[in-house]
Write a protein that holds these residues in place. Structure first.
Motif, PDB file in Angstrom:
ATOM      1  N   THR A 104      47.551  41.801  43.784  1.00  0.00           N
ATOM      2  CA  THR A 104      48.661  42.150  42.890  1.00  0.00           C
ATOM      3  C   THR A 104      48.546  41.420  41.557  1.00  0.00           C
ATOM      4  O   THR A 104      48.721  42.011  40.489  1.00  0.00           O
ATOM      5  CB  THR A 104      50.003  41.793  43.555  1.00  0.00           C
ATOM      6  OG1 THR A 104      50.102  42.472  44.808  1.00  0.00           O
ATOM      7  CG2 THR A 104      51.162  42.192  42.667  1.00  0.00           C
ATOM      8  N   VAL A 105      48.234  40.144  41.614  1.00  0.00           N
ATOM      9  CA  VAL A 105      48.138  39.333  40.399  1.00  0.00           C
ATOM     10  C   VAL A 105      47.007  39.826  39.501  1.00  0.00           C
ATOM     11  O   VAL A 105      47.174  39.950  38.283  1.00  0.00           O
ATOM     12  CB  VAL A 105      47.931  37.844  40.762  1.00  0.00           C
ATOM     13  CG1 VAL A 105      47.595  37.031  39.516  1.00  0.00           C
ATOM     14  CG2 VAL A 105      49.166  37.289  41.443  1.00  0.00           C
ATOM     15  N   GLY A 117      46.269  35.145  51.747  1.00  0.00           N
ATOM     16  CA  GLY A 117      46.928  35.501  50.496  1.00  0.00           C
ATOM     17  C   GLY A 117      46.190  36.540  49.677  1.00  0.00           C
ATOM     18  O   GLY A 117      46.430  36.661  48.470  1.00  0.00           O
ATOM     19  N   SER A 118      45.327  37.323  50.302  1.00  0.00           N
ATOM     20  CA  SER A 118      44.527  38.302  49.559  1.00  0.00           C
ATOM     21  C   SER A 118      45.396  39.373  48.904  1.00  0.00           C
ATOM     22  O   SER A 118      45.110  39.816  47.789  1.00  0.00           O
ATOM     23  CB  SER A 118      43.489  38.950  50.482  1.00  0.00           C
ATOM     24  OG  SER A 118      44.124  39.623  51.556  1.00  0.00           O
ATOM     25  N   ASN A 119      46.465  39.792  49.579  1.00  0.00           N
ATOM     26  CA  ASN A 119      47.360  40.810  49.004  1.00  0.00           C
ATOM     27  C   ASN A 119      48.035  40.307  47.736  1.00  0.00           C
ATOM     28  O   ASN A 119      48.216  41.053  46.770  1.00  0.00           O
ATOM     29  CB  ASN A 119      48.409  41.244  50.020  1.00  0.00           C
ATOM     30  CG  ASN A 119      47.812  42.065  51.155  1.00  0.00           C
ATOM     31  OD1 ASN A 119      46.783  42.707  50.975  1.00  0.00           O
ATOM     32  ND2 ASN A 119      48.436  42.026  52.315  1.00  0.00           N
ATOM     33  N   LEU A 120      48.421  39.033  47.728  1.00  0.00           N
ATOM     34  CA  LEU A 120      49.030  38.439  46.536  1.00  0.00           C
ATOM     35  C   LEU A 120      48.030  38.397  45.392  1.00  0.00           C
ATOM     36  O   LEU A 120      48.361  38.733  44.244  1.00  0.00           O
ATOM     37  CB  LEU A 120      49.537  37.028  46.855  1.00  0.00           C
ATOM     38  CG  LEU A 120      50.101  36.239  45.670  1.00  0.00           C
ATOM     39  CD1 LEU A 120      51.324  36.949  45.095  1.00  0.00           C
ATOM     40  CD2 LEU A 120      50.451  34.816  46.093  1.00  0.00           C
ATOM     41  N   PHE A 121      46.791  38.010  45.680  1.00  0.00           N
ATOM     42  CA  PHE A 121      45.762  37.952  44.649  1.00  0.00           C
ATOM     43  C   PHE A 121      45.474  39.337  44.074  1.00  0.00           C
ATOM     44  O   PHE A 121      45.261  39.490  42.868  1.00  0.00           O
ATOM     45  CB  PHE A 121      44.476  37.336  45.208  1.00  0.00           C
ATOM     46  CG  PHE A 121      44.557  35.851  45.431  1.00  0.00           C
ATOM     47  CD1 PHE A 121      44.867  35.000  44.382  1.00  0.00           C
ATOM     48  CD2 PHE A 121      44.326  35.313  46.683  1.00  0.00           C
ATOM     49  CE1 PHE A 121      44.939  33.631  44.584  1.00  0.00           C
ATOM     50  CE2 PHE A 121      44.409  33.944  46.897  1.00  0.00           C
ATOM     51  CZ  PHE A 121      44.710  33.096  45.841  1.00  0.00           C
TER      52      PHE A 121
END
Length: 288
Positions: free
Chosen positions: A103-104, A97-101
């Motif tokens: 973005t957040v 989930g690094s891409n989501l983090f």
């Protein structure tokens, strides 16, 4: 193709160059001239010499704003860059989930400074109300509130730059360090950080200049409050340099020249610090 382009080069560069002169060079030179004048508008300027500079440096609010800005710049540079690099390092370790983090963490940078100032003012006051106080009751609360706000806004942006730098570190160097038995900490200190120095240079430059130019967040969060009497005048204890210049200009027309003189000093200060920082960090960059 190159010869015709070279012959027509002035035709391509001239419109942009004219816009640069009209939009930057001429206003900048006129601003330097007006810093030596007393004026309401540029058309009615009257020469007063260095009187505006003397008056500006005698203003206790300007000296206090300079101290606040210097302290804020040092703290924010350290906090923002350390946390941004830590997040970037963690998010390049192939975690789920690094891409989501990414973005957040980047999203706060998309919110305007004035909006952030008012939102965080409500948050801080809601927390401090439990202790029978409020944000602008104490200069310390206002200072650290501003640090938290700016760090929350800018860490995600700096994190993206550090991620780009970390991903550009040569894999053969990392592999050689592992083969030689280097620990993860030794690899970070002696291999990763030296190769990420270009990103550190950019992020330090951005945080330094952003800290000195900070205006909208300062105005919205505290407005410079609280006020105290220092040297016979009211001084806003959480006011930074940009807000002090704005406040000085709005006193009355007799202070327009003083505000312009402060702006010139402000420009020279930021330019000197930025150039010095660039020279200091670029000298440590590793040639790959």
């Amino acid at each position: 193709m190159r010869r015709p382009i070279r012959r027509c080069f002035p035709l391509f560069i001239l419109p942009t160059f004219l816009c640069f002169i009209i939009g930057f060079i001429w206003p900048f030179l006129q601003g330097i001239y007006l810093s030596f004048c007393n004026f309401n508008t540029p058309r009615d300027a009257t020469w007063v010499g260095v009187q505006n500079y003397v008056k500006g440096f005698k203003d206790p609010g300007f000296i206090n704003a300079f101290k606040n800005t210097a302290a804020f710049a040092v703290v924010s540079i350290v906090v923002i860059n350390v946390l941004a690099f830590t997040l970037a390092y963690a998010l390049t370790q192939k975690i789920k989930g690094s891409n989501l983090f990414r973005t957040v963490f980047f999203m706060p940078n998309l919110i305007g400074g004035v909006v952030l100032g008012y939102v965080w003012q409500l948050i801080f006051d809601a927390i401090l109300r439990r202790y029978n106080t409020y944000l602008t009751a104490n200069a310390t609360y206002g200072f650290w509130g501003l640090v938290i706000l700016v760090a929350w806004q800018q860490i995600g942006y700096m994190m993206i730059i550090y991620i780009a730098g970390l991903q550009a570190v040569p894999e053969d160097m990392m592999e050689a360090a592992r083969i030689d038995g280097a620990t993860r900490w030794q690899t970070l200190i002696h291999v990763t950080i030296p190769n990420v120095m270009p990103s550190i240079t950019i992020c330090t430059f951005l945080t330094l200049t952003n800290s000195f130019k900070l205006f909208d967040q300062n105005m919205a969060l505290t407005g410079g409050a609280p006020e105290m009497m220092i040297a016979g005048g009211k001084v806003k204890m959480t006011e930074l340099l940009a807000l002090n210049i704005f406040s000085t200009y709005n006193i009355n027309k007799n202070w327009h020249g003083v505000a312009q003189a402060k702006a010139v000093v402000f420009f020279i200060l930021v330019a000197v610090l930025a150039i010095a920082q660039q020279a200091a960090t670029r000298s440590k960059e590793v040639q790959q």
